[in-house]
Design a protein around this motif. Sequence first.
Motif, short mmCIF file in Angstrom:
data_model
loop_
_atom_site.label_atom_id
_atom_site.label_comp_id
_atom_site.label_asym_id
_atom_site.label_seq_id
_atom_site.Cartn_x
_atom_site.Cartn_y
_atom_site.Cartn_z
N ARG A 86 0.87 -1.24 -0.03
CA ARG A 86 0.19 0.11 0.01
C ARG A 86 0.66 1.14 0.00
N ILE A 87 1.95 1.14 0.68
CA ILE A 87 2.90 2.52 0.87
C ILE A 87 4.13 2.16 0.91
N GLU A 88 5.30 2.93 0.48
CA GLU A 88 6.65 2.77 0.47
C GLU A 88 7.07 4.17 1.21
N LEU A 89 8.42 4.04 1.48
CA LEU A 89 9.10 5.23 2.42
C LEU A 89 10.12 5.92 1.43
N LYS A 90 9.69 6.92 1.17
CA LYS A 90 10.88 7.73 0.31
C LYS A 90 11.78 8.34 1.18
N ALA A 91 13.17 7.94 1.31
CA ALA A 91 14.00 8.31 2.05
C ALA A 91 14.53 9.64 1.85
N ASP A 92 14.71 10.35 2.93
CA ASP A 92 15.32 11.82 2.98
C ASP A 92 16.92 11.36 3.61
N THR A 93 17.04 10.74 4.81
CA THR A 93 18.50 10.18 5.34
C THR A 93 18.47 8.77 5.62
N VAL A 94 19.61 8.15 5.18
CA VAL A 94 19.93 6.88 5.51
C VAL A 94 21.20 6.74 6.37
N THR A 95 21.13 5.91 7.52
CA THR A 95 22.24 5.82 8.26
C THR A 95 22.35 4.30 8.33
N VAL A 96 23.79 3.89 8.10
CA VAL A 96 24.20 2.56 8.06
C VAL A 96 24.80 2.22 9.54
N TYR A 97 24.18 1.32 10.23
CA TYR A 97 24.75 1.03 11.57
C TYR A 97 25.94 -0.03 11.40
N GLY A 98 25.74 -0.95 10.63
CA GLY A 98 26.65 -2.06 10.57
C GLY A 98 26.40 -2.59 9.21
N GLU A 99 27.69 -2.95 8.56
CA GLU A 99 27.42 -3.48 7.12
C GLU A 99 27.42 -5.14 7.41
N ALA A 100 27.10 -5.93 6.36
CA ALA A 100 27.19 -7.35 6.13
C ALA A 100 27.73 -7.70 4.98
N ASP A 101 28.99 -8.11 5.23
CA ASP A 101 29.98 -8.25 4.12
C ASP A 101 29.05 -9.67 3.12
N ALA A 102 28.60 -9.20 1.97
CA ALA A 102 27.84 -9.95 0.94
C ALA A 102 28.50 -11.10 0.53
N GLU A 103 29.84 -11.21 0.70
CA GLU A 103 30.92 -12.45 0.33
C GLU A 103 30.61 -13.54 1.46
N THR A 104 30.40 -13.07 2.66
CA THR A 104 30.45 -14.14 3.80
C THR A 104 29.07 -14.12 4.66
N TYR A 105 28.17 -13.21 4.32
CA TYR A 105 26.91 -13.26 5.24
C TYR A 105 26.15 -14.67 4.57
N PRO A 106 25.79 -15.55 5.67
CA PRO A 106 25.13 -16.85 5.35
C PRO A 106 24.07 -16.95 4.77
N LEU A 107 23.14 -15.93 4.97
CA LEU A 107 21.78 -15.88 4.55
C LEU A 107 21.83 -15.30 3.15
N GLN A 108 21.36 -16.22 2.15
CA GLN A 108 21.44 -15.86 0.81
C GLN A 108 19.95 -15.56 0.52
N LYS A 109 19.61 -15.18 -0.67
CA LYS A 109 18.48 -14.90 -0.95
C LYS A 109 17.48 -16.21 -1.39
N LYS A 110 18.15 -17.12 -1.60
CA LYS A 110 17.48 -18.68 -1.93
C LYS A 110 16.95 -19.14 -0.67
N ARG A 111 16.07 -20.31 -0.69
CA ARG A 111 15.65 -21.07 0.45
C ARG A 111 16.68 -21.77 1.13
N HIS A 112 16.80 -21.69 2.16
CA HIS A 112 17.93 -22.47 2.84
C HIS A 112 16.96 -23.78 3.88
N SER A 113 17.82 -24.86 3.80
CA SER A 113 17.08 -25.87 4.49
C SER A 113 16.91 -25.27 6.18
N PHE A 114 15.97 -26.03 6.65
CA PHE A 114 16.10 -25.81 8.00
C PHE A 114 17.07 -26.23 8.91
#
Length: 462
Positions: A86-114
């Motif tokens: 229904r709605i979305e947020l048009k951003a004025d400011t964005v602050t990153v608290y902590g990055e998550a290295d895409a190379e090592t972050y274990p949760l990928q977009k695909k479905r993982h097994s339990f």
Amino acid sequence: MTRRIADLLRHGQPTETVTIKGWVRTKREQKEFSFVEVNDGSSMAGLQTVINQDMPDYAATIKRLSTGASVEVSGTLVESPAKGQRIELKADTVTVYGEADAETYPLQKKRHSFEFLRDIGHLRGRTNTLGAVFRVRNAVATAIHQFFQERGFLWVHTPIISASDCEGAGEMFTVTGFDLSKVPLTDDKQVDFSRDFFGKHAYLTVSGQLEAEIMAMAFSNVYTFGPTFRAENSNTSRHLAEFWMVEPEMAFCDLDGDMELAEAFLKYVFQFVMETCPEDMEFFNQRIDDSILATADNIINNEFARVTYTDAIALLEKSSKPFEYPVEWGLDLQSEHERYLAEDHFKKPTIITDYPAKIKAFYMRMNDDGNTVRAMDIVAPKIGEIIGGSQREERLDVLEQRITAQGLDLADYWWYLDLRRYGTVPHAGFGLGFERLVQFMTGMGNIRDVIPFPRAPQEVEF
Ligand code: 4AD
Ligand code: MG
């Protein structure tokens, strides 16, 4: 003030200026702007934020916003042209608290097994399924308190460290007062393993029932809700070494009253969760088990089936289904038998009553036949037993005989016997396996996936 995303998705209005905080789920970069979905755990859906390239440091910020990064976004809500939101947020400011290295972050977009997600239990709450499970778990816990509080039951806090084996099944973990790895055993410092809780023997409780009975004998209607422990080394999808149990206990109540309460209780909890977590329940129905919504409807709107143990045995003997374990009057029902009754025969939760005394605990009230006890188990399709309860033996002489007959020591139960000596009353109660109920409601196949930190064989990571 930071707003919860669930609240914004429901009530947020275009032109409102808001701030959200959460973790990036997905990012789609386009030429002039990027879409970043942020989730704060409050709902299945995240909030889509739109970040325009004219924002200062646009390219550098977008680069840091990979899946898993933590972020604060402030801006204005706008109507979303996209489908499904229904709605979305048009951003004025964005602050990153902590990055998550895409190379090592274990949760990928695909479905993982339990199984894989269990190995990264510290991150699995960020997935759609586990997120939904833990929100439903929270709703079930809320419903439980609400149900009993509305009916005037007193919540009693029973101890985790206990001296008695309520179920008499010998499945208790021993509590030791020492970390043996840090207390070197020398000649002058010996540990007596049978009395190592400050000179006494103590265990982790398997049930709060006996203490709940004590409290019911003063407050009439009480319930416990807390962790219990079983040292059964059963590596199944329905057993945990540490699980939560809900145990109501009612004075001036018999088995009929007990069954009535249990049925009303399950109906109430299902209704509450359907009302408070509709999106999560829809998700389970779509992705985990397509009978979840029908099951909830069945529980809420139909009476449970009732059958005596003796009649259940007859039904099982008549069935053409090949069972792994023998069916014979006097043997305990296995989960395959319970599931046959609830799933194939009655096709709904089934209350089985009046079990042989020999296979049940000492505290259950003896029937006039001298052979069976006023026990009831509620068994559910797919899960098997979710509730075990009984009317308790309130007659002092019969109780003493039962304790002795089961090889237990009367002296250990002096306080329990006192309750029959002074102002005894008929009373009854039951124990609900909290995780089994969450499993039943969500359709999750493994009980280890409905508790945030499962304790089971091979499962103590934290
Ligand atoms: O049938 P149980 O052993 O009954 C009691 O402990 C009674 N003292 C309850 C009472 O009358 N107050 O356990 C009750 C329920 C079971 O029906 C099952 O749902 C759950 O606790 N349960 C377990 N859940 C997960 N893992 C385990 N190892 C469980 N053992 C029992
Ligand atoms: Mg049981």
